[in-house]
Design a protein around this motif. Structure first.
Motif, short mmCIF file in Angstrom:
data_model
loop_
_atom_site.label_atom_id
_atom_site.label_comp_id
_atom_site.label_asym_id
_atom_site.label_seq_id
_atom_site.Cartn_x
_atom_site.Cartn_y
_atom_site.Cartn_z
N ASP A 186 9.17 26.57 1.08
CA ASP A 186 9.92 25.86 1.90
C ASP A 186 9.78 24.39 1.67
OD1 ASP A 186 11.40 25.14 3.98
OD2 ASP A 186 10.21 26.00 5.56
N ILE A 187 9.85 23.81 0.90
CA ILE A 187 9.75 22.36 0.28
C ILE A 187 10.41 21.52 1.56
CG2 ILE A 187 11.57 22.02 -1.15
CD1 ILE A 187 9.36 20.42 -2.76
N GLU A 188 11.62 21.96 2.12
CA GLU A 188 12.17 21.40 3.14
C GLU A 188 11.16 20.91 4.24
OE1 GLU A 188 15.40 23.60 0.78
OE2 GLU A 188 13.45 23.86 1.41
N SER A 189 10.84 22.11 4.96
CA SER A 189 9.73 21.79 5.92
C SER A 189 8.40 20.90 5.39
CB SER A 189 9.17 23.23 6.21
OG SER A 189 10.19 23.96 6.83
N GLN B 79 10.59 16.67 -9.08
CA GLN B 79 11.51 16.65 -10.13
C GLN B 79 12.98 16.46 -9.51
OE1 GLN B 79 11.24 17.06 -13.42
NE2 GLN B 79 8.81 16.98 -13.54
N ARG B 80 13.61 15.88 -10.38
CA ARG B 80 15.19 15.36 -9.94
C ARG B 80 16.07 16.49 -9.60
NH1 ARG B 80 18.81 15.97 -14.14
NH2 ARG B 80 17.76 16.50 -16.09
N GLY B 81 15.90 17.72 -10.04
CA GLY B 81 16.81 18.75 -9.75
C GLY B 81 16.75 19.31 -8.42
N ILE B 82 15.72 18.99 -7.74
CA ILE B 82 15.73 19.52 -6.15
C ILE B 82 15.87 18.21 -5.37
CG2 ILE B 82 14.54 21.56 -6.64
CD1 ILE B 82 12.02 20.16 -5.55
N ALA B 83 16.38 17.23 -5.63
CA ALA B 83 16.54 16.05 -5.12
C ALA B 83 17.48 16.43 -3.63
CB ALA B 83 17.30 14.92 -5.95
N ARG C 34 0.83 -1.38 -0.12
CA ARG C 34 -0.11 0.14 -0.03
C ARG C 34 0.85 1.18 0.07
NH1 ARG C 34 -5.58 -0.81 3.31
NH2 ARG C 34 -6.40 -2.66 2.09
N TYR C 35 0.34 2.24 -0.66
CA TYR C 35 1.22 3.37 -0.78
C TYR C 35 0.43 4.93 -0.34
CZ TYR C 35 3.38 -0.16 -3.90
OH TYR C 35 3.79 -1.15 -4.46
N VAL C 36 1.58 5.65 0.31
CA VAL C 36 0.83 6.81 0.76
C VAL C 36 2.18 7.93 0.03
CG1 VAL C 36 0.49 8.75 2.39
CG2 VAL C 36 -0.46 6.36 2.55
N VAL C 37 1.84 8.34 -1.29
CA VAL C 37 3.02 9.14 -1.83
C VAL C 37 2.41 10.43 -1.92
CG1 VAL C 37 4.17 9.22 -4.03
CG2 VAL C 37 3.69 6.79 -3.28
N VAL C 38 3.36 11.45 -1.74
CA VAL C 38 3.05 12.95 -1.81
C VAL C 38 4.07 13.69 -2.97
CG1 VAL C 38 2.93 15.01 -0.54
CG2 VAL C 38 2.61 12.89 0.73
N PRO C 39 3.43 13.79 -4.03
CA PRO C 39 3.92 14.39 -5.21
C PRO C 39 4.26 15.86 -4.98
CG PRO C 39 1.68 13.92 -5.78
CD PRO C 39 2.06 13.38 -4.45
N MET C 40 5.14 16.28 -5.12
CA MET C 40 5.52 17.88 -4.95
C MET C 40 6.27 18.14 -6.09
SD MET C 40 6.12 18.10 -0.95
CE MET C 40 6.68 16.66 -0.73
N ASP C 41 6.07 17.75 -7.42
CA ASP C 41 6.59 18.14 -8.68
C ASP C 41 5.76 19.38 -9.25
OD1 ASP C 41 4.24 16.22 -8.95
OD2 ASP C 41 4.66 16.36 -11.10
N HIS C 42 4.91 19.90 -8.49
CA HIS C 42 4.04 20.86 -9.18
C HIS C 42 5.02 22.17 -9.43
CE1 HIS C 42 1.55 17.82 -7.11
NE2 HIS C 42 0.55 18.48 -7.80
N GLY C 43 6.19 22.16 -8.71
CA GLY C 43 7.05 23.56 -8.90
C GLY C 43 7.27 23.73 -10.32
N ILE C 44 7.37 22.65 -11.18
CA ILE C 44 7.45 22.94 -12.43
C ILE C 44 6.35 23.36 -13.35
CG2 ILE C 44 7.31 20.49 -13.40
CD1 ILE C 44 9.69 20.69 -15.03
N THR C 45 5.31 22.82 -12.78
CA THR C 45 4.13 23.18 -13.39
C THR C 45 3.59 24.47 -12.95
OG1 THR C 45 3.51 20.81 -13.16
CG2 THR C 45 1.46 22.35 -14.01
N MET C 46 3.44 24.86 -11.66
CA MET C 46 2.55 25.86 -11.00
C MET C 46 3.59 26.98 -10.33
SD MET C 46 0.09 23.40 -9.02
CE MET C 46 -0.87 24.73 -8.16
N GLY C 47 4.88 26.42 -10.53
CA GLY C 47 5.85 27.43 -9.65
C GLY C 47 5.99 27.12 -8.16
N ALA C 48 6.50 28.05 -7.56
CA ALA C 48 6.83 27.92 -6.05
C ALA C 48 5.48 28.51 -5.38
CB ALA C 48 7.99 28.72 -5.52
N VAL C 49 4.55 27.65 -5.47
CA VAL C 49 3.34 27.79 -4.68
C VAL C 49 3.37 27.38 -3.17
CG1 VAL C 49 1.84 27.49 -6.72
CG2 VAL C 49 2.44 25.68 -5.30
#
Length: 267
Positions: free
Chosen positions: A37-40, A56-60, A17-32
């Motif tokens: 503060d994606i770290e927090s 996205q891999r750039g902020i790994a 079972r999976y609880v995944v939180v996608p936060m790739d929206h920065g490329i789509t919507m910007g820094a919403v």
């Protein structure tokens, strides 16, 4: 399935079972909200019980120090909301790029029924072939979207079922798609593939609506969620993640999950 892929699937889920939180929206919507503060945010959702986060891999480099041993999925295509067509997702990296970024899995978005379907089908097929060589799981985000698809139509679940089956046919390991509104219609979607099916969150609703949607999907046989804005834009991402995880992993009812997470239950 080889041992490497099986091991990495265990890193992004718990007992299938999976609880995944996608936060790739920065490329789509910007820094919403929730992504500046994606770290927090990553720290909060993984403390709340997320099995994995996705960017996205750039902020790994911003992900790994804050994910509290959760899994990491690198998303490998994208588009922007200010471009000419958000459905036109383009490749943003390779499997080798994802491995160098420390990913346990990769993901790829296709819009079945859109004018870009052919290119996206080819892109997903290519990606799954690459990933298989490295034993890396693929989460295919398979949406039914296009000029001939009406989400309000009675047969919408047929199109969504077609989309998830396409993901399996092309070699994915987990498929993500839109919820069709109730457990009865979504059961067809789940039965359309032998793969684990996880639902997207879509636009943020009330906490009660979010948890009832998750409960309905699980009742239909889903394997969990890959839920972004409903979680990372919440006033308390840790609590809402805990509530969602309670439904997915502990089989809680929506109201009980909200109460146990310390969130208000609507009358």
């Amino acid at each position: 399935m080889n041992a490497g892929k099986r091991t990495r699937l265990d890193r992004i889920g718990t007992d299938g079972r999976y609880v995944v939180v996608p936060m790739d929206h920065g490329i789509t919507m910007g820094a919403v909200t929730g992504l500046k503060d994606i770290e927090s945010t990553i720290d909060a959702v993984t403390r709340g019980g997320a099995d994995a986060v996705l960017t996205q891999r750039g902020i790994a480099g911003r992900v790994h120090p804050n994910k509290n041993d959760a899994g990491y999925i690198a998303h490998l295509n994208g588009s922007t909301s200010i471009g000419p067509d958000e459905d036109d997702k383009r490749r943003t990296g390779t499997v080798e790029d994802a491995i160098r970024a420390g990913a346990d899995a990769v993901s790829f978005h296709i819009n079945v029924g859109s004018e870009y379907e052919r290119e996206q089908i080819a892109g997903l097929a290519e990606l799954t072939g690459e990933a298989e060589r490295y034993g890396l799981p693929v989460l295919a985000m398979t949406y039914a979207r296009g000029p001939e698809i009406d989400p309000e139509a009675a047969e919408f679940n047929q199109a969504v079922g077609h989309a998830v089956r396409l993901g399996e046919e092309l070699g994915a390991d987990v498929v993500k798609t839109a919820y069709t509104g109730d457990a009865e219609t979504f059961q067809h979607v789940v039965e359309s593939t032998s793969l684990p099916v996880v639902i997207a969150g879509g636009s943020r609703g009330t906490d009660q609506e979010t948890l009832q949607m998750v409960r309905g999907a699980m009742d239909a046989g889903a394997a969990g969620v890959s839920m972004g804005r409903s979680i990372f834009q919440h006033e308390d991402p840790e609590k809402i993640t805990r509530a969602v995880a309670n439904v997915v992993h502990d089989d809680s009812e929506a109201a009980d999950a909200l109460r146990d997470a310390g969130l208000a239950v609507e009358a």
